[in-house]
Design a protein around this motif. Structure first.
Motif, PDB file in Angstrom:
ATOM      1  N   TYR A  96      61.917  22.028  78.673  1.00  0.00           N
ATOM      2  CA  TYR A  96      61.105  22.222  77.491  1.00  0.00           C
ATOM      3  C   TYR A  96      61.035  23.718  77.189  1.00  0.00           C
ATOM      4  CZ  TYR A  96      59.795  17.375  78.250  1.00  0.00           C
ATOM      5  OH  TYR A  96      59.837  16.019  78.437  1.00  0.00           O
ATOM      6  N   ASP A  97      62.173  24.388  77.373  1.00  0.00           N
ATOM      7  CA  ASP A  97      62.216  25.837  77.253  1.00  0.00           C
ATOM      8  C   ASP A  97      61.787  26.321  75.869  1.00  0.00           C
ATOM      9  OD1 ASP A  97      63.075  26.038  79.830  1.00  0.00           O
ATOM     10  OD2 ASP A  97      65.188  26.238  79.334  1.00  0.00           O
ATOM     11  N   LYS A  98      62.285  25.662  74.827  1.00  0.00           N
ATOM     12  CA  LYS A  98      61.974  26.140  73.481  1.00  0.00           C
ATOM     13  C   LYS A  98      60.479  26.031  73.202  1.00  0.00           C
ATOM     14  CE  LYS A  98      63.342  25.819  68.620  1.00  0.00           C
ATOM     15  NZ  LYS A  98      61.934  25.931  68.156  1.00  0.00           N
ATOM     16  N   LEU A  99      59.887  24.915  73.618  1.00  0.00           N
ATOM     17  CA  LEU A  99      58.446  24.732  73.424  1.00  0.00           C
ATOM     18  C   LEU A  99      57.671  25.810  74.167  1.00  0.00           C
ATOM     19  CD1 LEU A  99      55.989  23.115  72.452  1.00  0.00           C
ATOM     20  CD2 LEU A  99      56.236  21.699  74.510  1.00  0.00           C
ATOM     21  N   ALA A 100      58.047  26.073  75.429  1.00  0.00           N
ATOM     22  CA  ALA A 100      57.350  27.081  76.223  1.00  0.00           C
ATOM     23  C   ALA A 100      57.510  28.465  75.610  1.00  0.00           C
ATOM     24  CB  ALA A 100      57.874  27.072  77.652  1.00  0.00           C
ATOM     25  N   ALA A 101      58.726  28.793  75.180  1.00  0.00           N
ATOM     26  CA  ALA A 101      58.969  30.099  74.573  1.00  0.00           C
ATOM     27  C   ALA A 101      58.184  30.250  73.275  1.00  0.00           C
ATOM     28  CB  ALA A 101      60.462  30.296  74.329  1.00  0.00           C
ATOM     29  N   ASP A 102      58.149  29.196  72.478  1.00  0.00           N
ATOM     30  CA  ASP A 102      57.394  29.247  71.225  1.00  0.00           C
ATOM     31  C   ASP A 102      55.899  29.457  71.502  1.00  0.00           C
ATOM     32  OD1 ASP A 102      59.675  28.888  69.754  1.00  0.00           O
ATOM     33  OD2 ASP A 102      59.342  26.749  69.348  1.00  0.00           O
ATOM     34  N   ALA A 103      55.392  28.775  72.532  1.00  0.00           N
ATOM     35  CA  ALA A 103      53.973  28.903  72.873  1.00  0.00           C
ATOM     36  C   ALA A 103      53.654  30.327  73.333  1.00  0.00           C
ATOM     37  CB  ALA A 103      53.606  27.902  73.965  1.00  0.00           C
TER      38      ALA A 103
END
Length: 260
Positions: A96-103
């Motif tokens: 869930y890298d993109k979600l974590a980076a966005d957060a």
């Protein structure tokens, strides 16, 4: 986990894909490996290992690299090692890298920039520190690096402790897997917080030599050998606080990259 190294249907019946997954998994668990090391660990011939590696390279699951040498380089050409690519690591993780980076990016924008990210990273480490602290504090000082490695491995970091190139100087803590490597590439505060925590937990300044997030095959942390007598808990707490402060000041220049 997705199956890596997809093979034609006739090969699947003979277990080719299963063996190929074992080869990739061995690299994940042990870090960049030579053909001989893989053959020894898996009980395969080197010819068989090369065949599977050729398929994994073609599928962008592993890639050949020149073996990185720490300390004095010996004569001769370094052996070629095979390391997982980003695609190969993704095959073992539903990320869930993109979600974590966005957060994290939102936190930086809304809550105070890099300092807010650093605060989050320290809070994240603190929230999961209990098991690591219990493991380390239950053994003598000379066994703490090994105890920390075992605790990290239980959380999926495939970690091991080993003697440094000059054993009298200390040990190296090697993490062959990092679940947040892609996010840490964008937010090095995650690596910095982990380095600070290791220093506080082990009661000594530590130095991050390499990280998967920076493109290295293994996260490597140098732990110097200490010869101090056992401290009282009050003294240890005071020294740990000073170590955390020193490490925080230095970590921005050492976390996530190799020494020059």
């Amino acid at each position: 986990m997705k199956n890596v190294g997809e093979a034609p249907q006739e090969e699947l019946a003979t277990g080719e894909r299963s063996t190929r997954n074992r080869v990739a998994r061995s690299i994940l668990d042990h870090g960049p490996s030579t053909v001989a090391e893989l053959a020894g660990r898996l009980g395969l011939t080197q010819a068989a290992v090369r065949r599977h590696l050729d398929a994994l390279v073609a599928d962008d699951v592993v890639e050949p690299r020149e073996q990185r040498v720490y300390g004095t380089r010996t004569r001769g050409r370094p052996a070629k090692v095979f390391a997982l690519t980003d695609c190969g690591r993704d095959a073992f993780d539903q990320s869930y890298d993109k979600l974590a980076a966005d957060a994290l990016r939102w936190i930086a924008e809304q809550q105070g920039g890099e300092q807010a990210i650093a605060a989050f990273a320290r809070a994240r480490i603190a929230a999961q520190s209990g098991a690591y602290r219990a493991a380390v504090e239950s053994v003598p000082a000379e066994q703490r690096a090994e105890a920390l490695a075992k605790a990290l491995s239980a959380d999926g970091y495939a970690a091991a402790a080993r003697s440094a190139p000059h054993p009298q100087q200390g040990e190296q803590l090697c993490q062959h897997h990092c679940p947040v490597a892609h996010v840490a590439e964008q937010f090095p505060q995650l690596c910095e917080a982990e380095t600070e925590f290791f220093a506080e937990l082990l009661g000594t300044h530590v130095q991050r030599l390499a990280t998967i997030a920076h493109g290295d095959g293994v996260c490597t942390t140098f732990i110097p050998k200490t010869s101090k007598p056992a401290e009282t808990s009050e003294t240890a707490s005071h020294e740990a606080s000073k170590t955390m402060s020193k490490t925080h000041n230095a970590s921005a220049s050492t976390a996530g990259r190799n020494p020059a």
